[in-house]
Design a protein around this motif. Structure first.
Motif, PDB file in Angstrom:
ATOM      1  N   ALA A 190       0.836  -1.208   0.000  1.00 44.94           N
ATOM      2  CA  ALA A 190       0.000   0.000   0.000  1.00 44.94           C
ATOM      3  C   ALA A 190       0.871   1.259   0.000  1.00 44.94           C
ATOM      4  CB  ALA A 190      -0.938  -0.008   1.204  1.00 44.94           C
ATOM      5  N   LEU A 191       1.989   1.208   0.706  1.00 44.98           N
ATOM      6  CA  LEU A 191       2.913   2.338   0.715  1.00 44.98           C
ATOM      7  C   LEU A 191       3.568   2.510  -0.654  1.00 44.98           C
ATOM      8  CD1 LEU A 191       4.571   1.723   4.193  1.00 44.98           C
ATOM      9  CD2 LEU A 191       3.124   3.669   3.567  1.00 44.98           C
ATOM     10  N   GLU A 251       0.117   6.995   2.688  1.00 43.73           N
ATOM     11  CA  GLU A 251       1.165   8.015   2.648  1.00 43.73           C
ATOM     12  C   GLU A 251       1.476   8.459   4.063  1.00 43.73           C
ATOM     13  OE1 GLU A 251      -0.414  11.111   0.193  1.00 43.73           O
ATOM     14  OE2 GLU A 251      -0.169   9.945  -1.648  1.00 43.73           O
ATOM     15  N   PRO A 252       2.637   9.098   4.262  1.00 43.26           N
ATOM     16  CA  PRO A 252       2.954   9.604   5.592  1.00 43.26           C
ATOM     17  C   PRO A 252       1.820  10.474   6.132  1.00 43.26           C
ATOM     18  CG  PRO A 252       4.884   9.712   4.195  1.00 43.26           C
ATOM     19  CD  PRO A 252       3.738   9.307   3.310  1.00 43.26           C
ATOM     20  N   THR A 304       4.709   7.040   9.103  1.00 44.16           N
ATOM     21  CA  THR A 304       5.680   8.109   9.313  1.00 44.16           C
ATOM     22  C   THR A 304       6.527   8.376   8.081  1.00 44.16           C
ATOM     23  OG1 THR A 304       7.245   6.524  10.246  1.00 44.16           O
ATOM     24  CG2 THR A 304       5.853   7.732  11.795  1.00 44.16           C
ATOM     25  N   ARG A 305       6.746   7.338   7.273  1.00 41.99           N
ATOM     26  CA  ARG A 305       7.555   7.535   6.064  1.00 41.99           C
ATOM     27  C   ARG A 305       7.312   6.392   5.090  1.00 41.99           C
ATOM     28  NH1 ARG A 305      11.882   4.289   5.442  1.00 41.99           N
ATOM     29  NH2 ARG A 305      12.587   3.101   7.232  1.00 41.99           N
ATOM     30  N   ILE A 362      11.338   4.436  -2.893  1.00 38.98           N
ATOM     31  CA  ILE A 362      10.003   4.463  -3.482  1.00 38.98           C
ATOM     32  C   ILE A 362       9.852   5.723  -4.334  1.00 38.98           C
ATOM     33  CG2 ILE A 362       7.531   4.623  -2.979  1.00 38.98           C
ATOM     34  CD1 ILE A 362       8.772   1.917  -2.327  1.00 38.98           C
ATOM     35  N   ASP A 363       9.436   5.532  -5.574  1.00 39.32           N
ATOM     36  CA  ASP A 363       9.121   6.643  -6.468  1.00 39.32           C
ATOM     37  C   ASP A 363       7.676   6.454  -6.912  1.00 39.32           C
ATOM     38  OD1 ASP A 363       8.766   8.506  -8.451  1.00 39.32           O
ATOM     39  OD2 ASP A 363      10.531   7.926  -9.614  1.00 39.32           O
TER      40      ASP A 363
END
Length: 124
Positions: A19-20, A26-27, A72-73, A78-79
């Motif tokens: 998912a990230l 997202e953060p 948190t990050r 990751i792009d």
């Protein structure tokens, strides 16, 4: 997936990672509570807590008592823009394969063969 051979808590960790990577989380986003995950998946609460602890150990999330667990990050490297582009390209390829009359099993066999060959050659 009880038949995967992968521990349930690791499957949860992998799903959050995915998912990230895909920009679905997202953060700043809040993860579902352990109670919500338990209710939806009918798994042990300790399994969810173990997955969230692992994600926290990796530095991807942080628990805030009384508020929940928050991203948190993103994982390093990751792009999201590149991933979105490749997802769109793959979706187009899948639509073309279906339009050519290929079924899910045919498409999966082609994908798995290409994936295996690509990584066996060290291309990726």
């Amino acid at each position: 997936d009880e038949t995967s051979g992968v521990a349930t808590y690791l499957q949860l960790v992998q799903q959050v990672h995915q998912a990230l990577r895909m920009g679905m989380l997202e953060p700043g986003d809040r993860l579902p509570t352990a109670q919500q995950v338990v209710a939806q998946l009918a798994i042990n609460p300790n399994t969810v807590h173990k997955a969230y602890r692992e994600l926290e150990r990796e530095g991807l999330v942080r628990a805030r008592p009384g508020l929940g667990t928050f991203v948190t990050r993103l994982p390093s490297g990751i792009d999201p823009a590149a991933q979105a582009r490749f997802l769109a390209e793959l979706a187009g390829w899948l639509r073309s394969a279906r339009a050519a009359g290929l079924g899910p099993d045919d498409i999966e066999a082609i994908y798995r063969t290409a994936f295996r060959d690509c990584f066996a050659e060290g291309v990726a």
